[in-house]
Design a protein around this motif. Structure first.
Motif, PDB file in Angstrom:
ATOM      1  N   THR A 119       0.853  -1.181   0.000  1.00 37.61           N
ATOM      2  CA  THR A 119       0.000   0.000   0.000  1.00 37.61           C
ATOM      3  C   THR A 119       0.893   1.236   0.000  1.00 37.61           C
ATOM      4  N   ASP A 122       1.937   4.061   2.740  1.00 38.48           N
ATOM      5  CA  ASP A 122       1.541   3.140   3.793  1.00 38.48           C
ATOM      6  C   ASP A 122       1.529   3.889   5.127  1.00 38.48           C
ATOM      7  N   GLY A 140       0.902  -2.390   6.510  1.00 38.13           N
ATOM      8  CA  GLY A 140      -0.046  -2.179   5.417  1.00 38.13           C
ATOM      9  C   GLY A 140       0.275  -3.011   4.192  1.00 38.13           C
ATOM     10  N   SER A 141       1.518  -3.455   4.061  1.00 41.03           N
ATOM     11  CA  SER A 141       1.860  -4.362   2.966  1.00 41.03           C
ATOM     12  C   SER A 141       1.596  -5.795   3.414  1.00 41.03           C
ATOM     13  N   THR A 188       4.617  -4.320  -6.524  1.00 37.94           N
ATOM     14  CA  THR A 188       4.191  -2.919  -6.578  1.00 37.94           C
ATOM     15  C   THR A 188       5.331  -2.017  -7.035  1.00 37.94           C
TER      16      THR A 188
END
Length: 260
Positions: A119, A122, A140-141, A188
């Motif tokens: 994310t 994050d 968040g990841s 990502t």
């Protein structure tokens, strides 16, 4: 002690015992096909934290069919270099091609493998004062969450923030195998630089963007849970030490009631 009081005590102890019998490590469940289900993130991780090395060492047909020289923007390294010299590490372009190759080869019966995601930005990260694109405790990841929150006996170790245990913080315990305390790629790409992609430094527990041409390990995941084979019994919840103590108390109460 009257019968009613005995029944109340027995019922109370039994209720507390059942509450204490919840599954240990409920977030991670080993599945029959060699994947580990993370119920919090609703994804299944490959049990093997370095499948590239495992398959190339075994000269598996999946490895035999992989052609890194055909990867656009790839390193151009020979397969023997990847397998022997570089311990199965790939650059980001090769990593993406490898995961697509796993799907084409139906690795472990699965066709929707992917790399874990980040994310960005994050908000969970505690950022280092000198680098705005690198931070610790980034839950968040998907890998950050696994590292810090989902695997208390295998990956998570808060003391990494002080660099006190490089190369020793991560152990191959719990459900995973061949995990490397090193750099792992995500899928990502870094939003502020097309030449960069996000990675996770498992030696120290931080997340950072690095050049796509650098080398890193690959840990494949897939969405959702792999269904257990038909007829496979549900796992029995682990009681735990304090649950066993309550069980002993319950048996003592029953024995005393029987004597009376």
């Amino acid at each position: 002690m009257g019968y009613i009081n005995q029944a109340r005590i027995i019922g109370f102890v039994a209720a507390v015992l059942l509450l204490g019998a919840g599954p240990v490590k409920a977030a991670l469940t080993m599945q029959a096909n060699g994947t580990v289900y993370d119920s919090v993130q609703d994804i299944s991780w490959d049990q093997d934290g370095n499948a590239v090395k495992t398959l190339c060492d075994a000269n598996d047909p999946i490895w035999q069919a992989f052609d890194p020289s055909a990867v656009v923007n790839g390193s151009g390294r020979a397969k023997t270099d990847i397998c022997d010299r570089d311990d199965g590490r790939l650059d980001w372009f090769e990593a993406e091609a490898w995961v697509a190759h796993l799907n084409a080869q139906v690795y472990k019966g699965i066709t929707n493998w992917r790399q874990w995601t980040v994310t960005q930005p994050d908000p969970t990260c505690s950022f280092h004062s000198s680098y705005t694109s690198y931070g610790y405790r980034c839950t968040g990841s998907e890998m950050g969450h696994l590292f810090y929150a989902a695997a208390p006996d295998g990956l998570e170790n808060p003391s990494m923030l002080d660099f006190s245990c490089p190369q020793t913080c991560l152990m191959n315990t719990g459900q995973f195998e061949n995990f490397r305390p090193s750099v792992y790629w995500s899928s990502t790409e870094y939003a502020n630089g097309p030449a960069l992609a996000w990675s996770f430094f498992a030696s120290f527990g931080y997340q950072k963007d690095i050049l796509k041409g650098d080398q890193g390990y690959i840990w494949a995941v897939r969405p959702g849970q792999v269904e257990p084979p038909p007829g496979q019994p549900e796992p029995i919840p682990a009681v735990g030490a304090w649950g066993l103590g309550l069980l002993g108390l319950l048996l003592m109460v029953l024995a005393r009631a029987r004597l009376r």
